[in-house]
Design an enzyme around this catalytic site. Structure first.
Site, mmCIF file in Angstrom:
data_model
loop_
_atom_site.group_PDB
_atom_site.id
_atom_site.type_symbol
_atom_site.label_atom_id
_atom_site.label_comp_id
_atom_site.label_asym_id
_atom_site.label_seq_id
_atom_site.Cartn_x
_atom_site.Cartn_y
_atom_site.Cartn_z
ATOM 1 N N ARG A 185 3.041 6.408 -6.859
ATOM 2 C CA ARG A 185 2.439 6.090 -8.173
ATOM 3 C C ARG A 185 1.889 7.353 -8.829
ATOM 4 N NH1 ARG A 185 0.042 2.257 -6.326
ATOM 5 N NH2 ARG A 185 1.706 0.849 -6.962
ATOM 6 N N ASP A 190 6.308 -1.092 -11.638
ATOM 7 C CA ASP A 190 6.937 -1.966 -10.656
ATOM 8 C C ASP A 190 7.187 -1.109 -9.426
ATOM 9 O OD1 ASP A 190 7.740 -4.798 -10.374
ATOM 10 O OD2 ASP A 190 9.563 -3.869 -9.602
ATOM 11 N N ASN A 237 -2.481 -6.478 -10.713
ATOM 12 C CA ASN A 237 -2.746 -6.132 -9.315
ATOM 13 C C ASN A 237 -3.978 -5.225 -9.243
ATOM 14 O OD1 ASN A 237 -2.666 -4.393 -6.936
ATOM 15 N ND2 ASN A 237 -0.709 -5.346 -6.460
ATOM 16 N N LYS A 287 -4.594 10.043 -1.891
ATOM 17 C CA LYS A 287 -3.444 9.139 -2.099
ATOM 18 C C LYS A 287 -2.891 9.312 -3.520
ATOM 19 C CE LYS A 287 -1.665 4.487 -2.321
ATOM 20 N NZ LYS A 287 -1.880 3.064 -2.512
ATOM 21 N N GLY A 298 -5.379 -3.579 -6.889
ATOM 22 C CA GLY A 298 -5.223 -2.301 -6.186
ATOM 23 C C GLY A 298 -4.584 -1.245 -7.082
ATOM 24 N N LYS A 299 -3.525 -1.646 -7.784
ATOM 25 C CA LYS A 299 -2.875 -0.708 -8.707
ATOM 26 C C LYS A 299 -3.843 -0.302 -9.819
ATOM 27 C CE LYS A 299 1.819 -2.676 -8.813
ATOM 28 N NZ LYS A 299 2.825 -3.247 -9.725
HETATM 29 P P1 ITT Z 1 1.903 -6.552 -11.182
HETATM 30 O O1 ITT Z 1 3.354 -6.963 -11.345
HETATM 31 O O2 ITT Z 1 0.974 -7.426 -11.938
HETATM 32 O O3 ITT Z 1 1.696 -5.090 -11.449
HETATM 33 P P2 ITT Z 1 2.438 -7.025 -8.371
HETATM 34 O O4 ITT Z 1 1.602 -6.906 -7.138
HETATM 35 O O5 ITT Z 1 3.219 -8.304 -8.550
HETATM 36 O O6 ITT Z 1 1.497 -6.778 -9.637
HETATM 37 P P3 ITT Z 1 4.863 -5.543 -7.994
HETATM 38 O O7 ITT Z 1 5.770 -6.676 -8.316
HETATM 39 O O8 ITT Z 1 5.181 -4.168 -8.527
HETATM 40 O O9 ITT Z 1 3.385 -5.793 -8.468
HETATM 41 O O10 ITT Z 1 4.753 -5.471 -6.399
HETATM 42 C C1 ITT Z 1 4.224 -4.365 -5.796
HETATM 43 C C2 ITT Z 1 3.952 -4.649 -4.330
HETATM 44 O O11 ITT Z 1 4.412 -3.532 -3.552
HETATM 45 C C3 ITT Z 1 2.448 -4.725 -4.076
HETATM 46 O O12 ITT Z 1 2.005 -6.066 -4.204
HETATM 47 C C4 ITT Z 1 2.331 -4.169 -2.676
HETATM 48 O O13 ITT Z 1 2.630 -5.172 -1.750
HETATM 49 C C5 ITT Z 1 3.442 -3.133 -2.638
HETATM 50 N N1 ITT Z 1 2.921 -1.808 -3.051
HETATM 51 C C6 ITT Z 1 3.220 -1.103 -4.184
HETATM 52 N N2 ITT Z 1 2.529 0.041 -4.248
HETATM 53 C C7 ITT Z 1 1.767 0.077 -3.137
HETATM 54 C C8 ITT Z 1 0.815 0.989 -2.645
HETATM 55 O O14 ITT Z 1 0.470 2.069 -3.343
HETATM 56 N N3 ITT Z 1 0.224 0.712 -1.486
HETATM 57 C C9 ITT Z 1 0.543 -0.398 -0.798
HETATM 58 N N4 ITT Z 1 1.407 -1.316 -1.198
HETATM 59 C C10 ITT Z 1 2.023 -1.097 -2.357
#
Ligand code: ITT
Length: 207
Positions: free
Chosen positions: A189, A71, A12, A183, A14-15
């Site tokens: 996080r 996650d 992801n 943030k 953004g993460k």
């Molecule tokens: P990875 O498993 O590859 O890390 P993913 O997007 O599938 O990527 P997750 O299953 O953990 O990851 O889903 C996290 C979702 O939750 C993410 O796609 C966002 O929609 C939401 N999310 C988590 N943290 C967030 C944040 O800091 N700001 C906004 N939305 C967030």
């Protein structure tokens, strides 16, 4: 002690941006799992913690490196904690095709349509799992929450995911309107990572 190198078990963007900034304040060097062609893990756990461990184990397996996985997701009180672990796939279609952040946000808004602020409480949750290696029987796991209110319309363009809908009363703005460093200091996080680094330090895994 040599500079530790950890793989970040996430695809992801953004993460990953947030982790780059968070780790830049440390002595730890990180690399995204894409640098090692790690295939996506099957996230079939039923909790954030289970899925974080599954992703960390997968990345440690394919890279041979210690791994950190995140996650995370949004728990909305009026929706009994949904979208929860399904936050990334909230609006996916019948074929299981992953949907955009925008369409997930639209679905959330439509489910909360007409509800007053008092019924729009929500929390972001982040579970981080650290595994020394793929067979590590004692993953280090830390969880943190960040409370807010779901806005009726999106605000701001920073961040990713549900950030434009996540209003922070004490800051008077949406998460997507915060500077990145703010943030990272207060988010689910950012808080989970501070807890994790303290634990890794006390276990002698970092200094
Ligand atoms: P990875 O498993 O590859 O890390 P993913 O997007 O599938 O990527 P997750 O299953 O953990 O990851 O889903 C996290 C979702 O939750 C993410 O796609 C966002 O929609 C939401 N999310 C988590 N943290 C967030 C944040 O800091 N700001 C906004 N939305 C967030």
């Amino acid at each position: 002690m040599t500079r530790p190198e950890f793989v970040i078990a996430s695809g992801n963007a953004g993460k990953l941006k947030e982790f780059q900034q968070l780790f830049s304040a440390t002595d730890i060097s990180i690399c995204p799992q894409s640098q090692y062609d790690v295939p996506e893990a099957i996230e079939d756990g039923l909790s954030f913690i289970e899925n974080a461990i599954i992703k960390a184990r997968n990345a440690a397996h394919y890279t041979g490196l210690p791994a950190i996985a995140d996650d995370s997701g949004l728990e909305v009180e009026a929706l009994n904690g949904a979208p929860g672990i399904y936050s990334a796939r909230f609006n996916e279609d019948a074929n299981g095709v992953r949907t955009s952040d925008e369409s997930n946000n639209e679905k959330l808004l439509s489910l909360l349509k007409g509800k007053p602020d008092a019924e729009r409480s929500a929390s972001f949750v982040c579970a981080l799992a650290f595994m020394r290696h793929e067979k590590d029987p004692s993953p280090v796991v830390c969880v943190a929450r960040w409370d807010g209110i779901i806005l009726p319309v999106p605000q701001g363009s920073n961040g990713f995911g549900y950030d434009p809908l996540f209003y922070l009363p004490e800051y008077g703005c949406a998460s997507a309107e915060l500077d990145r460093d703010v943030k990272n200091r207060i988010s689910h996080r950012g808080q989970a990572l501070q807890l994790l680094l303290a634990q890794l330090n006390s276990l002698g895994l970092i200094s």
